[in-house]
Motif scaffolding. Structure first.
Motif, PDB file in Angstrom:
ATOM      1  N   TYR A   1      71.886  75.196  80.469  1.00 24.89           N
ATOM      2  CA  TYR A   1      70.903  74.701  79.503  1.00 24.89           C
ATOM      3  C   TYR A   1      69.481  74.776  80.076  1.00 24.89           C
ATOM      4  O   TYR A   1      68.517  74.940  79.349  1.00 24.89           O
ATOM      5  CB  TYR A   1      71.203  73.248  79.105  1.00 24.89           C
ATOM      6  CG  TYR A   1      72.659  72.971  78.756  1.00 24.89           C
ATOM      7  CD1 TYR A   1      73.392  73.872  77.980  1.00 24.89           C
ATOM      8  CD2 TYR A   1      73.303  71.813  79.186  1.00 24.89           C
ATOM      9  CE1 TYR A   1      74.717  73.637  77.663  1.00 24.89           C
ATOM     10  CE2 TYR A   1      74.635  71.567  78.866  1.00 24.89           C
ATOM     11  CZ  TYR A   1      75.333  72.481  78.118  1.00 24.89           C
ATOM     12  OH  TYR A   1      76.648  72.245  77.811  1.00 24.89           O
ATOM     13  N   LYS A   2      69.376  74.621  81.403  1.00 22.42           N
ATOM     14  CA  LYS A   2      68.048  74.528  82.024  1.00 22.42           C
ATOM     15  C   LYS A   2      67.437  75.891  82.345  1.00 22.42           C
ATOM     16  O   LYS A   2      66.238  76.085  82.199  1.00 22.42           O
ATOM     17  CB  LYS A   2      68.141  73.688  83.312  1.00 22.42           C
ATOM     18  CG  LYS A   2      68.357  72.207  83.022  1.00 22.42           C
ATOM     19  CD  LYS A   2      67.926  71.356  84.183  1.00 22.42           C
ATOM     20  CE  LYS A   2      67.786  69.898  83.731  1.00 22.42           C
ATOM     21  NZ  LYS A   2      67.500  69.004  84.836  1.00 22.42           N
ATOM     22  N   ILE A   3      68.267  76.814  82.811  1.00 21.27           N
ATOM     23  CA  ILE A   3      67.754  78.135  83.198  1.00 21.27           C
ATOM     24  C   ILE A   3      67.695  79.012  81.951  1.00 21.27           C
ATOM     25  O   ILE A   3      68.724  79.245  81.298  1.00 21.27           O
ATOM     26  CB  ILE A   3      68.646  78.766  84.300  1.00 21.27           C
ATOM     27  CG1 ILE A   3      68.681  77.847  85.522  1.00 21.27           C
ATOM     28  CG2 ILE A   3      68.143  80.149  84.688  1.00 21.27           C
ATOM     29  CD1 ILE A   3      69.767  78.158  86.528  1.00 21.27           C
ATOM     30  N   LYS A   4      66.487  79.488  81.650  1.00 19.98           N
ATOM     31  CA  LYS A   4      66.240  80.130  80.355  1.00 19.98           C
ATOM     32  C   LYS A   4      67.129  81.351  80.078  1.00 19.98           C
ATOM     33  O   LYS A   4      67.671  81.491  78.990  1.00 19.98           O
ATOM     34  CB  LYS A   4      64.755  80.521  80.253  1.00 19.98           C
ATOM     35  CG  LYS A   4      64.280  80.528  78.816  1.00 19.98           C
ATOM     36  CD  LYS A   4      62.810  80.756  78.730  1.00 19.98           C
ATOM     37  CE  LYS A   4      62.418  80.833  77.256  1.00 19.98           C
ATOM     38  NZ  LYS A   4      61.007  81.169  77.085  1.00 19.98           N
ATOM     39  N   TRP A   5      67.288  82.209  81.103  1.00 19.97           N
ATOM     40  CA  TRP A   5      68.058  83.434  80.849  1.00 19.97           C
ATOM     41  C   TRP A   5      69.554  83.155  80.688  1.00 19.97           C
ATOM     42  O   TRP A   5      70.297  84.001  80.209  1.00 19.97           O
ATOM     43  CB  TRP A   5      67.778  84.492  81.929  1.00 19.97           C
ATOM     44  CG  TRP A   5      68.259  84.135  83.314  1.00 19.97           C
ATOM     45  CD1 TRP A   5      67.545  83.498  84.280  1.00 19.97           C
ATOM     46  CD2 TRP A   5      69.548  84.416  83.890  1.00 19.97           C
ATOM     47  NE1 TRP A   5      68.308  83.342  85.413  1.00 19.97           N
ATOM     48  CE2 TRP A   5      69.536  83.903  85.204  1.00 19.97           C
ATOM     49  CE3 TRP A   5      70.704  85.035  83.419  1.00 19.97           C
ATOM     50  CZ2 TRP A   5      70.629  84.001  86.048  1.00 19.97           C
ATOM     51  CZ3 TRP A   5      71.803  85.143  84.275  1.00 19.97           C
ATOM     52  CH2 TRP A   5      71.752  84.625  85.566  1.00 19.97           C
ATOM     53  N   LEU A   6      69.987  81.929  81.056  1.00 24.65           N
ATOM     54  CA  LEU A   6      71.392  81.560  80.853  1.00 24.65           C
ATOM     55  C   LEU A   6      71.630  80.914  79.485  1.00 24.65           C
ATOM     56  O   LEU A   6      72.772  80.683  79.089  1.00 24.65           O
ATOM     57  CB  LEU A   6      71.856  80.598  81.958  1.00 24.65           C
ATOM     58  CG  LEU A   6      72.040  81.178  83.360  1.00 24.65           C
ATOM     59  CD1 LEU A   6      72.365  80.077  84.356  1.00 24.65           C
ATOM     60  CD2 LEU A   6      73.145  82.238  83.389  1.00 24.65           C
ATOM     61  N   ASN A   7      70.535  80.624  78.768  1.00 23.70           N
ATOM     62  CA  ASN A   7      70.655  79.947  77.463  1.00 23.70           C
ATOM     63  C   ASN A   7      71.581  80.652  76.462  1.00 23.70           C
ATOM     64  O   ASN A   7      72.377  79.987  75.798  1.00 23.70           O
ATOM     65  CB  ASN A   7      69.274  79.731  76.837  1.00 23.70           C
ATOM     66  CG  ASN A   7      68.535  78.579  77.476  1.00 23.70           C
ATOM     67  OD1 ASN A   7      67.415  78.257  77.114  1.00 23.70           O
ATOM     68  ND2 ASN A   7      69.134  77.934  78.470  1.00 23.70           N
ATOM     69  N   PRO A   8      71.461  81.977  76.308  1.00 27.07           N
ATOM     70  CA  PRO A   8      72.381  82.644  75.355  1.00 27.07           C
ATOM     71  C   PRO A   8      73.847  82.487  75.744  1.00 27.07           C
ATOM     72  O   PRO A   8      74.710  82.344  74.870  1.00 27.07           O
ATOM     73  CB  PRO A   8      71.959  84.123  75.412  1.00 27.07           C
ATOM     74  CG  PRO A   8      70.580  84.097  75.967  1.00 27.07           C
ATOM     75  CD  PRO A   8      70.508  82.933  76.885  1.00 27.07           C
ATOM     76  N   ILE A   9      74.117  82.482  77.064  1.00 26.40           N
ATOM     77  CA  ILE A   9      75.507  82.278  77.523  1.00 26.40           C
ATOM     78  C   ILE A   9      75.941  80.854  77.158  1.00 26.40           C
ATOM     79  O   ILE A   9      77.050  80.631  76.693  1.00 26.40           O
ATOM     80  CB  ILE A   9      75.638  82.529  79.047  1.00 26.40           C
ATOM     81  CG1 ILE A   9      75.231  83.971  79.369  1.00 26.40           C
ATOM     82  CG2 ILE A   9      77.055  82.242  79.534  1.00 26.40           C
ATOM     83  CD1 ILE A   9      75.113  84.275  80.845  1.00 26.40           C
TER      84      ILE A   9
END
Lengths: 312, 59
Positions: A185-193
């Motif tokens: 939730y915090k790391i932007k590029w992981l948001n879609p995952i």
């Protein structure tokens, strides 16, 4: 490589998972994640729920698979072993987890069934200690266990090994007090995952919400988020809430710290605590009694006054 | 204490949807067999017959 993965799942289904739960539990305890809630009564209850079903329920399920099924379904052993692995995997995953979703949901939505599942929700903390915490009747009648054992008998044993392994890892991790999903939730590029993950499987955020003591913070959702391995059932049936946050408090707002034996063996043994759901003349669902005692116009007040109704 | 009618109705509707979900992987599997022309159950029964023959031929 396949043999190596196969060995991992085989060990996971025997000694691997209990040992993993024990190790993570010790880490959680050492980090103080149970805070001051883990008193003597809770410790005994958690340990009894962790150990006794392994001794009592497993032989019962083994008897069902080895004696009852050959008697009830003669000639059908391995009858569907021709089903290709990935189809078998999908069939077992859907059948097992959707059945557990219903078993779980009905214990929340049918008042008569609630007290068989209450023990799992009485813990005022999350973590490995309470992950196996269940009333013994609820554990014995775990419907998906018998369904999956039947599918194994019919020839889907090999895909079942992997589904059960993955499912136990997901459900155990969802109960853990270690919020492994937070970085997503915090790391932007992981948001879609994260978007896909939180809709597909149970995460600490969604499952902790299910164990919340209250719904009034907009995070807790103890009358929903029923999914175990898959959260997608809650999405399909509209019983889920995703907030990406963790509740401030866990357990039951009317919890009286009932005796461990009553929580484990109700209705065989009952609680001596007056007014408890587990006592001889206690209400079926305390939550409903609290709501009915309040006048209609005060219904908004019920949630804000909830902490004062805590009988512990 | 009885179940609320709204909850009971929702359960019934959702159970009906669930029956379709249970059937879905099986329907998709047979659809894939139909499209690909695969008949894995025949392969399995043939191999069972072959292995049975091998057993009877062996002294």
């Amino acid at each position: 490589m396949i043999k190596f993965i196969e060995a991992i799942f085989q060990n996971l289904s025997t000694w691997g998972l209990p040992v993993l739960v024990l190790i993570v539990g010790v880490i959680e305890f050492a980090l103080g994640l149970y805070k001051k809630h883990w008193n003597r009564n809770e410790i005994i209850l958690d340990i009894v729920c962790y150990t006794v079903p392994k001794i009592v329920v497993r032989p019962f399920v083994a008897y069902f698979g080895l004696k009852f099924l050959p008697y009830a379904l003669p000639g059908l052993r391995e009858a569907f072993s021709w089903i290709p692995f990935w189809w078998g995997f999908l069939i077992i995953a859907v059948f097992d987890d959707l059945t557990q979703y219903w078993y779980h949901r009905l214990h929340h939505e049918i008042p008569f069934l609630w007290r068989f599942h209450r023990t799992h929700h009485s813990a005022p903390y999350m973590g490995m200690a309470m992950a196996s915490r269940q009333n013994v009747i609820y554990t014995i009648f775990f419907s998906q266990t018998y369904l999956t054992t039947t599918l194994v008998y019919l020839g889907l044993g090999y895909p079942a090994l992997f589904v059960k392994g993955i499912k136990s890892l997901i459900t155990t991790a969802a109960h853990s007090s270690i919020p492994w999903d937070k970085p997503f939730y915090k790391i932007k590029w992981l948001n879609p995952i994260a978007w896909v993950l939180e809709r597909l499987i149970s995460t600490p955020a969604t499952h902790h919400a299910h164990h919340a003591a209250s719904n009034d913070d907009g995070i807790g959702h103890y009358k929903g988020n029923f999914g175990n391995m898959f959260f997608v059932w809650d999405i399909i049936f509209g019983t889920g809430i995703i907030t990406r946050k963790y509740p401030a408090a866990y357990g039951l707002k009317y919890y009286q710290g009932e005796e461990w034996y009553a929580q484990f063996l109700w209705p065989i043994l009952k609680s001596k605590k007056e007014g408890s759901e587990l006592s001889a003349n206690g209400p079926m669902v305390s939550d409903e009694v609290i709501l009915k005692e309040l006048p209609k116009e005060d219904s908004d007040l019920k949630e804000s006054t909830a902490p004062s109704l805590n009988l512990t | 204490m009885n179940i609320e009618p709204a909850i009971a109705n929702r359960i019934v509707k959702n159970v009906l949807v669930s029956l379709l979900i249970y059937a879905l992987p099986i329907v998709l599997m047979f659809l894939s067999f139909y499209l690909s022309g695969e008949r894995p159950w025949k392969k399995n029964s043939n191999s069972a017959v072959n292995s049975q023959n091998e057993k009877t031929i062996q002294p």
